[in-house]
Write a protein that holds these residues in place. Structure first.
Motif, PDB file in Angstrom:
ATOM      1  N   PRO A 196      19.057  -1.157  -0.604  1.00 58.65           N
ATOM      2  CA  PRO A 196      19.089  -0.787   0.805  1.00 58.65           C
ATOM      3  C   PRO A 196      17.693  -0.453   1.320  1.00 58.65           C
ATOM      4  CG  PRO A 196      20.871   0.277  -0.380  1.00 58.65           C
ATOM      5  CD  PRO A 196      19.989  -0.352  -1.416  1.00 58.65           C
ATOM      6  N   THR A 197      17.402  -0.833   2.534  1.00 58.36           N
ATOM      7  CA  THR A 197      16.037  -0.776   3.064  1.00 58.36           C
ATOM      8  C   THR A 197      15.444   0.623   3.022  1.00 58.36           C
ATOM      9  OG1 THR A 197      16.704  -2.555   4.557  1.00 58.36           O
ATOM     10  CG2 THR A 197      14.593  -1.495   4.986  1.00 58.36           C
ATOM     11  N   SER A 198      16.212   1.624   3.428  1.00 57.67           N
ATOM     12  CA  SER A 198      15.657   2.980   3.434  1.00 57.67           C
ATOM     13  C   SER A 198      15.349   3.461   2.021  1.00 57.67           C
ATOM     14  CB  SER A 198      16.617   3.947   4.130  1.00 57.67           C
ATOM     15  OG  SER A 198      16.642   3.725   5.522  1.00 57.67           O
ATOM     16  N   GLU A 199      16.210   3.139   1.063  1.00 52.87           N
ATOM     17  CA  GLU A 199      16.012   3.649  -0.295  1.00 52.87           C
ATOM     18  C   GLU A 199      14.812   3.017  -0.988  1.00 52.87           C
ATOM     19  OE1 GLU A 199      19.404   3.647  -2.810  1.00 52.87           O
ATOM     20  OE2 GLU A 199      20.422   5.212  -1.654  1.00 52.87           O
ATOM     21  N   VAL A 200      14.614   1.711  -0.795  1.00 58.91           N
ATOM     22  CA  VAL A 200      13.547   1.045  -1.540  1.00 58.91           C
ATOM     23  C   VAL A 200      12.264   0.891  -0.730  1.00 58.91           C
ATOM     24  CG1 VAL A 200      15.213  -0.177  -2.977  1.00 58.91           C
ATOM     25  CG2 VAL A 200      14.310  -1.303  -0.944  1.00 58.91           C
ATOM     26  N   TRP A 201      12.305   1.258   0.551  1.00 53.73           N
ATOM     27  CA  TRP A 201      11.102   1.093   1.369  1.00 53.73           C
ATOM     28  C   TRP A 201      10.856   2.277   2.303  1.00 53.73           C
ATOM     29  CZ3 TRP A 201      10.626  -3.251   5.668  1.00 53.73           C
ATOM     30  CH2 TRP A 201       9.378  -3.138   6.293  1.00 53.73           C
ATOM     31  N   LEU A 202      11.743   2.516   3.264  1.00 54.48           N
ATOM     32  CA  LEU A 202      11.440   3.429   4.358  1.00 54.48           C
ATOM     33  C   LEU A 202      11.323   4.881   3.923  1.00 54.48           C
ATOM     34  CD1 LEU A 202      13.714   1.820   7.086  1.00 54.48           C
ATOM     35  CD2 LEU A 202      11.265   1.487   6.724  1.00 54.48           C
ATOM     36  N   ASP A 203      12.149   5.317   2.978  1.00 58.33           N
ATOM     37  CA  ASP A 203      12.026   6.690   2.493  1.00 58.33           C
ATOM     38  C   ASP A 203      10.686   6.898   1.793  1.00 58.33           C
ATOM     39  OD1 ASP A 203      14.529   7.180   3.510  1.00 58.33           O
ATOM     40  OD2 ASP A 203      15.563   7.145   1.568  1.00 58.33           O
ATOM     41  N   HIS A 204      10.237   5.904   1.055  1.00 60.84           N
ATOM     42  CA  HIS A 204       8.916   5.991   0.408  1.00 60.84           C
ATOM     43  C   HIS A 204       7.808   5.982   1.455  1.00 60.84           C
ATOM     44  CE1 HIS A 204      10.799   5.554  -3.451  1.00 60.84           C
ATOM     45  NE2 HIS A 204      11.262   4.357  -3.174  1.00 60.84           N
ATOM     46  N   TRP A 205       8.008   5.227   2.526  1.00 65.54           N
ATOM     47  CA  TRP A 205       7.015   5.206   3.602  1.00 65.54           C
ATOM     48  C   TRP A 205       6.902   6.581   4.254  1.00 65.54           C
ATOM     49  CZ3 TRP A 205       7.120   0.706   7.752  1.00 65.54           C
ATOM     50  CH2 TRP A 205       5.817   0.520   8.244  1.00 65.54           C
ATOM     51  N   HIS A 206       8.062   7.215   4.469  1.00 69.56           N
ATOM     52  CA  HIS A 206       8.073   8.562   5.031  1.00 69.56           C
ATOM     53  C   HIS A 206       7.279   9.510   4.130  1.00 69.56           C
ATOM     54  CE1 HIS A 206      10.733  11.774   7.246  1.00 69.56           C
ATOM     55  NE2 HIS A 206       9.463  12.153   7.138  1.00 69.56           N
ATOM     56  N   ASP A 207       7.521   9.431   2.828  1.00 75.15           N
ATOM     57  CA  ASP A 207       6.801  10.286   1.880  1.00 75.15           C
ATOM     58  C   ASP A 207       5.300  10.022   1.927  1.00 75.15           C
ATOM     59  OD1 ASP A 207       9.207  11.372   1.069  1.00 75.15           O
ATOM     60  OD2 ASP A 207       9.399  10.085  -0.699  1.00 75.15           O
ATOM     61  N   ARG A 243       0.826  -1.225   0.000  1.00 74.60           N
ATOM     62  CA  ARG A 243       0.000   0.000   0.000  1.00 74.60           C
ATOM     63  C   ARG A 243       0.854   1.267   0.000  1.00 74.60           C
ATOM     64  NH1 ARG A 243      -2.693  -1.477   5.233  1.00 74.60           N
ATOM     65  NH2 ARG A 243      -3.187   0.735   5.339  1.00 74.60           N
ATOM     66  N   ILE A 244       2.176   1.106  -0.061  1.00 76.25           N
ATOM     67  CA  ILE A 244       3.068   2.263  -0.046  1.00 76.25           C
ATOM     68  C   ILE A 244       3.607   2.486  -1.452  1.00 76.25           C
ATOM     69  CG2 ILE A 244       5.163   3.251   0.936  1.00 76.25           C
ATOM     70  CD1 ILE A 244       4.792   1.296   3.307  1.00 76.25           C
ATOM     71  N   PRO A 245       3.275   3.603  -2.100  1.00 71.89           N
ATOM     72  CA  PRO A 245       3.776   3.862  -3.456  1.00 71.89           C
ATOM     73  C   PRO A 245       5.299   4.001  -3.450  1.00 71.89           C
ATOM     74  CG  PRO A 245       1.952   5.338  -2.898  1.00 71.89           C
ATOM     75  CD  PRO A 245       2.370   4.668  -1.628  1.00 71.89           C
ATOM     76  N   ASP A 246       5.929   3.515  -4.524  1.00 75.66           N
ATOM     77  CA  ASP A 246       7.394   3.610  -4.591  1.00 75.66           C
ATOM     78  C   ASP A 246       7.864   4.751  -5.487  1.00 75.66           C
ATOM     79  OD1 ASP A 246       6.863   2.694  -7.142  1.00 75.66           O
ATOM     80  OD2 ASP A 246       8.279   1.034  -7.068  1.00 75.66           O
TER      81      ASP A 246
END
Length: 541
Positions: free
Chosen positions: A225-236, A76-79
């Motif tokens: 890397p986790t932040s680049e492909v997941w967590l940064d998008h989650w933050h956005d 559910r998190i857009p990339d």
């Protein structure tokens, strides 16, 4: 409920971010307070000093088939490219069981088709067929007992028995203990001698079902890397949902009137909200539990009895790509219970060379799960080493299994050791230990909905169905904490879906029969005569 209901989520790890997402999507006013300068907790990526963009991590990410809640959240998190972050999960195809004597084995992680492949899937951790067939049969029979036992028996009996005892490790061969008992420590920072049979056995079954299920990949990793492909998008995405994310905001106090939470002190400032979600690490939460808050939420009184252990990682950056195996490598004889993933083969769109002036072409990410056993290089446990000694020790253990020809010293360009490991006069201090489920510890783990009407708990130590400190457990706890807040707020919004662990329904009739036996005080059929057998085995020379 009005739209002005304010929620303070204390902690921006997987659990806190999950709760924040679910609540914001349902119209609540959410603020996330995170102590670090990046979201994600243990899952976050951390810039490597002196590089042009290399990222280090607490350890590699691992998504077995039973991970349902966290993957559905990712979907559910857009990339940012028209897909979701779940699209960045990549299936593995193999697991290497490496041995220090060179007799390793590669097991497929793909669904079996032939009888031989089915047998291989049931015993993936057995290198070279060392375990005697009769002992393997005994191990399978113990799994069958667990699988056909009712939940009451699991919680009231197997929860109070160690995995080591449950599978009769003391009565078996060294190969049995090595490959079937001690191998669990390579999966989690949990020694089989102290981990409950309920926890270890249940997760073992989940991993096995994932291996045998043709409808789901047994294991997946991220493609960067986790932040680049997941967590940064989650933050956005949270920003887009109106969530106020505040970094560098540690929680230092929680106030209570003995009935509910009345406020918090965060980075020196007083904060109030209508509802609070404590998504803090278990080693930090007890310090915030004042006598008044313990009266308000008695279920939190046991959190300071929950034990932790060390499970920390190091990344080795190489001047060449050394794939090792298309999946995880388990180093069966390593004193520090190390496992690894060679990342470059999965990070196809992640240009390591561009982030290192061309020096780095490969990265091997290693996790060490036993910091209490002496190593091979310095003959002392990891917690007594310096940071550089710990790195050298882990490298030596890798080479002892793979060989210096496969992993030569000259291939190393740099390394990144988890910064949560800080040097002290006596060795290392771990500022981010991992929760472990010891025998009898279930009673100390709080449910996400506490007795305090405006306080929920979200963390991998909460009492949820995913009975292990994982991203899946954290996500499940975040979902359940969000539901607790929605209930307390009287929200009309639909409640959050939550998925528990799933076992084949074919065993339900046997579990129902066992439930009746348990109520009558009778043992499981598979336990009849077992105690006498186990005692007799201990008497054999």
């Amino acid at each position: 409920m009005t739209a002005s209901q304010r929620v303070a989520v204390l902690g921006g790890g997987i659990a806190g971010l999950t709760a924040a997402q679910e609540l914001a999507e349902r119209g609540l006013d959410v603020t996330v307070y995170e102590a670090n300068d990046r979201l994600g907790g243990k899952a976050r990526s951390i810039p490597v000093d002196g590089s042009d963009g290399l990222l280090g991590e607490h350890g590699f990410r691992f998504f077995p088939a039973y991970y349902t809640n966290v993957v559905k959240t990712m979907a559910r998190i857009p990339d940012g490219t028209g897909g979701s972050v779940a699209d960045h999960l990549v299936s593995t195809s193999e697991t290497l069981i490496a041995s220090a004597d060179g007799d390793g084995a590669v097991a497929s992680t793909e669904s079996p088709d032939t009888p031989r492949e089915w047998v291989s899937a049931i015993q993936p951790q057995i290198a070279g067929g060392e375990v005697p067939r009769r002992e393997l049969a005994h191990f399978v029979s113990r799994l069958a007992v667990l699988l056909t036992s009712c939940e009451d028996r699991r919680e009231q009996a197997f929860e109070h028995q160690s995995w080591w005892e449950f599978i009769d490790a003391d009565a078996m061969s060294p190969a049995y203990r090595k490959h079937l008992a001690q191998s669990t420590q390579a999966l989690v920072a949990l020694r089989p001698e102290i981990g409950s049979a309920r926890t270890v056995g249940t997760i073992y079954l989940q991993l096995l079902f994932g291996q045998l299920d043709p409808g789901a990949p047994a294991e997946r990793v991220l493609d960067g890397p986790t932040s680049e492909v997941w967590l940064d998008h989650w933050h956005d995405y949270l920003d887009a949902q109106g969530v106020d994310v505040r970094l560098d905001s540690p929680v230092t106090e929680l106030h209570s009137d003995g009935h509910r939470v009345t406020g918090a002190v965060i980075d020196g400032e007083s904060v109030t909200a209508d509802h609070y979600v404590a998504a803090l690490p278990v080693d930090m939460l007890p310090a915030l539990l004042t006598p008044a808050l313990r009266r308000a939420a008695p279920s939190l009184r046991g959190v300071d009895r929950i034990r932790t252990a060390w499970m920390n990682g190091v990344q080795f950056y190489l001047d060449r790509d050394i794939p090792i195996v298309n999946g995880h490598a388990v180093y069966a004889d390593s004193p520090w219970a190390i496992t690894s993933v060679s990342q470059r083969q999965f990070w196809t769109d992640h240009d390591l060379g561009a982030r290192s002036d061309g020096d780095v072409q490969g990265v091997v990410s290693v996790i060490a799960s036993d910091w209490d056993t002496p190593g091979v290089l310095y003959d002392k446990p990891g917690r007594e080493c310096t940071r550089e000694e710990a790195v050298a020790e882990i490298w030596a253990q890798l080479q002892a299994h793979l060989g210096a020809d496969t992993l030569p010293d000259e291939a190393r360009v740099a390394h990144f050791l988890d910064p949560e490991l800080a040097e002290t006069d006596d060795g290392l201090r771990n500022d981010a230990p991992l929760v472990i489920n010891t025998v009898g510890s279930l009673q100390h783990r709080p449910r996400p909905d506490t007795d305090a009407p405006n306080l929920a708990v979200a963390g991998d130590y909460a009492r949820v169905e995913t009975d292990l400190a994982t991203m899946e457990a954290a996500n499940e706890a975040g979902r359940r904490a969000a539901n607790a807040v929605l209930d307390a707020a009287g929200a009309a919004a639909p409640r959050v879906d939550v998925w528990g662990l799933s076992e084949p329904r074919a065993f339900d009739p046997l579990k129902r029969q066992d439930r009746m036996r348990f109520k009558l005080g009778l043992p499981h059929p598979g336990e009849v005569g077992h105690d006498a057998w186990a005692f007799a085995r201990t008497l054999r020379p």
